[in-house]
Design an enzyme around this catalytic site. Sequence first.
Site, mmCIF file in Angstrom:
data_model
loop_
_atom_site.group_PDB
_atom_site.id
_atom_site.type_symbol
_atom_site.label_atom_id
_atom_site.label_comp_id
_atom_site.label_asym_id
_atom_site.label_seq_id
_atom_site.Cartn_x
_atom_site.Cartn_y
_atom_site.Cartn_z
ATOM 1 N N ASP A 25 34.838 54.048 0.312
ATOM 2 C CA ASP A 25 34.299 52.906 1.538
ATOM 3 C C ASP A 25 35.222 52.197 1.927
ATOM 4 O O ASP A 25 36.015 51.510 1.382
ATOM 5 C CB ASP A 25 33.066 52.211 0.639
ATOM 6 C CG ASP A 25 32.437 51.324 1.807
ATOM 7 O OD1 ASP A 25 31.704 51.971 2.685
ATOM 8 O OD2 ASP A 25 32.735 49.956 1.797
ATOM 9 N N ASN A 33 34.374 47.410 13.950
ATOM 10 C CA ASN A 33 33.385 47.497 15.003
ATOM 11 C C ASN A 33 33.168 46.298 15.802
ATOM 12 O O ASN A 33 32.902 46.278 17.069
ATOM 13 C CB ASN A 33 32.074 48.141 14.327
ATOM 14 C CG ASN A 33 32.277 49.595 14.020
ATOM 15 O OD1 ASN A 33 33.024 50.393 14.732
ATOM 16 N ND2 ASN A 33 31.460 50.026 13.176
ATOM 17 N N HIS A 38 32.661 50.173 18.816
ATOM 18 C CA HIS A 38 32.359 51.252 18.362
ATOM 19 C C HIS A 38 33.415 52.485 18.237
ATOM 20 O O HIS A 38 33.510 53.290 17.499
ATOM 21 C CB HIS A 38 30.810 51.478 18.393
ATOM 22 C CG HIS A 38 29.946 50.715 17.660
ATOM 23 N ND1 HIS A 38 29.626 50.730 16.381
ATOM 24 C CD2 HIS A 38 29.155 49.415 18.157
ATOM 25 C CE1 HIS A 38 28.960 49.653 15.946
ATOM 26 N NE2 HIS A 38 28.763 49.053 17.008
ATOM 27 N N ASP A 42 35.267 54.528 15.727
ATOM 28 C CA ASP A 42 35.103 56.053 15.746
ATOM 29 C C ASP A 42 36.512 56.410 15.352
ATOM 30 O O ASP A 42 36.886 57.477 14.634
ATOM 31 C CB ASP A 42 34.432 56.624 16.674
ATOM 32 C CG ASP A 42 33.074 56.619 16.715
ATOM 33 O OD1 ASP A 42 32.380 56.137 15.568
ATOM 34 O OD2 ASP A 42 32.448 56.623 17.866
ATOM 35 N N GLU A 68 30.578 53.885 6.789
ATOM 36 C CA GLU A 68 32.159 54.056 6.721
ATOM 37 C C GLU A 68 32.285 54.554 5.259
ATOM 38 O O GLU A 68 33.297 54.302 4.619
ATOM 39 C CB GLU A 68 32.727 52.547 6.922
ATOM 40 C CG GLU A 68 32.237 51.645 5.762
ATOM 41 C CD GLU A 68 31.075 50.889 6.192
ATOM 42 O OE1 GLU A 68 30.939 49.859 5.412
ATOM 43 O OE2 GLU A 68 30.332 51.185 7.303
#
Length: 149
Positions: A25, A33, A38, A42, A68
Amino acid sequence: MLEMMRLEHARAQRSRQPLLLAQLDLDHFKVVNDTHGHAAGDVALQSFAQTVHGCVRGSDLLARWGGEEFLLLMANTHPADGMRLLERVRATVAATPVALPGGTQLSLTVSVGLAELAPGGGTAALLQRADTALYGAKRLGRNRVLLAH
């Protein structure tokens, strides 16, 4: 990934070889973000996956698990070897800045929970143990690998 976990579980039981599952994680990823958008998130996720792929063996299976979080399935791997591999992943992620669009550099860290398939245990229990170890790593300060007991 669930299907691969089922297949590797059956193989591990037949061969009596160890099977490890790691849950990875990205630490504080919501900030990425929220701060950079976003699209940048990505890019960071793709960069993270490439970094992990560069550290693990060709036989290890990496899949995005949601948000994530990622799962890494390691067949025929003893816990000590899995811990060494995941520590290399953790250190490499921390040392590899992510180049975002626009030239911004982003540093990431990752917390990891690792579990070994228990004799007679199923994939749901394996996943739960990896998840519990992950949250233990988060509670201990993040940016670490923790083996489930």
